[in-house]
Design an enzyme around this catalytic site. Sequence first.
Site, short mmCIF file in Angstrom:
data_model
loop_
_atom_site.label_atom_id
_atom_site.label_comp_id
_atom_site.label_asym_id
_atom_site.label_seq_id
_atom_site.Cartn_x
_atom_site.Cartn_y
_atom_site.Cartn_z
N THR A 125 0.76 -1.10 0.09
CA THR A 125 0.07 -0.07 0.19
C THR A 125 0.95 1.20 0.14
OG1 THR A 125 -1.84 -1.01 1.08
CG2 THR A 125 -1.81 1.16 1.38
N ASP A 136 1.36 -6.37 -4.50
CA ASP A 136 0.58 -6.36 -3.16
C ASP A 136 1.24 -7.64 -2.61
OD1 ASP A 136 -2.67 -5.79 -2.45
OD2 ASP A 136 -1.66 -7.29 -1.61
N SER A 137 1.27 -7.43 -1.29
CA SER A 137 1.94 -8.54 -0.47
C SER A 137 1.13 -9.76 -0.49
CB SER A 137 2.49 -8.14 0.88
OG SER A 137 1.43 -7.96 1.60
N SER A 138 -0.15 -9.76 -0.99
CA SER A 138 -0.71 -11.01 -1.08
C SER A 138 -0.14 -11.88 -1.97
CB SER A 138 -2.19 -10.90 -1.13
OG SER A 138 -2.77 -10.00 -0.33
N ASP A 183 0.03 -7.02 4.63
CA ASP A 183 -0.85 -8.20 4.96
C ASP A 183 -0.02 -9.35 5.22
OD1 ASP A 183 -3.05 -6.60 4.50
OD2 ASP A 183 -3.52 -7.38 2.27
N THR A 207 -0.42 -22.89 19.17
CA THR A 207 -1.87 -22.72 19.86
C THR A 207 -2.64 -21.44 18.80
OG1 THR A 207 -2.93 -21.66 21.70
CG2 THR A 207 -0.93 -20.92 21.57
N GLN A 208 -4.05 -21.58 19.01
CA GLN A 208 -4.98 -20.47 18.18
C GLN A 208 -4.75 -19.45 19.31
OE1 GLN A 208 -8.83 -22.35 17.63
NE2 GLN A 208 -7.75 -23.87 16.71
N CYS A 209 -4.49 -19.29 20.54
CA CYS A 209 -4.52 -18.34 21.51
C CYS A 209 -3.40 -17.26 20.90
CB CYS A 209 -4.10 -18.60 22.81
SG CYS A 209 -5.40 -19.75 23.39
N1 ASP Z 1 -2.69 -5.27 0.50
C1 ASP Z 1 -1.77 -4.53 0.79
C2 ASP Z 1 -0.51 -5.39 0.86
O1 ASP Z 1 -0.16 -6.26 1.79
C3 ASP Z 1 -2.03 -3.86 2.08
C4 ASP Z 1 -0.91 -3.01 2.81
O2 ASP Z 1 -0.06 -3.01 2.17
O3 ASP Z 1 -1.04 -2.54 3.90
O4 ASP Z 1 0.41 -5.39 -0.08
#
Ligand code: ASP
Length: 345
Positions: A14, A58-60, A91, A277-279
Amino acid sequence: MRNPKVLIIYTGGTIGMINDPETGALKPFDFEHLYNSVPELKQFDYELEAYSMDEPIDSSEMNPSIWAEIATTIFDKYVNYDGFVVLHGSDTMAYTASALSFMLQGLRKPVILTGSQLPIGQIRTDGKENIITAIEIAGMKADNGEAIVQEVALYFEYSLYRGNRSQKISAENFEAFESANYRNLAEAGVHIAFNHNALYRTKLTELQLNTNFCTDLALVKLFPGMPIGSIAPLFDITKTKGVLIESFGAGNSFSNSAFEKLLMNYISSGGVVLNVTQCVTGSVNHGKYETSALFSKAGVIGGSDMTTEAALAKMMFVLGEKSDLVEKRRRLEENLCGELTKKRS
Ligand code: ASP
């Protein structure tokens, strides 16, 4: 003393995005735009250089081969700079920070990841403060001339976290990260106040680059009533080499003989199963409750207080190493670079 030299590695996220005029959606843009949007960068009495990935993402879209590219860039240029700042989408930043901590072991210089929730071109952006302070930290030295931070860390909204202890906790707030099981490394106010006792110091004598990550993994999050048939295909050694389980509380599971058998068969055929753990806070403690007995019995490894992000990256690293299964199991339980709290025996 000469001015610190910092390399900024731009991967996307972002922080450098702009709105697509056709769709209105945010998309990655080039580093030039980002650099020009922060005129303060020109006022630094540091020598700043930039390296931009061929295509900002985008880091996804992040994956282990891009982690390897970032780590190799740092490794190759290590002697030329005092510190490194990796600009990255928030992300998956905690995954990348975790992965880099295993890829680059033996660091004696800072590698600081940062990004933002709002693009740098927007008036209320959090990106400016994040990038400016991350760069400042990357060049900071102690009185003895050594770098103050000598590990992979993540800087966001006035806090510096150990990279492999951090997690993204908010898709909305500027305060988007936390390190629930480990103290923050620093807080930035008028001064940058380091928590010196929390900073990691390597015992290795030189920097190692480990990019051979094994990605044949699965992640299973338990839930009450989970049908074992739905996860059974994941425990197949021809498809996965390891499975990470996110269990209840202190590492507990429902009692289920089909699940127990599945784990036992998988582990005896060479699969590695690690339990976190999920915690948000606390640790796996096999044997505390009867409901974790099935894990101990089957040979599941307790992941202590590791985050899911760190545990996944660590499995990729350890399962990619040239070692036998006994050694891999031992390494997964060990604290390799500050990612877990070792239980006092
Ligand atoms: N979708 C964006 C990413 O991870 C979100 C961010 O940068 O905050 O690239």
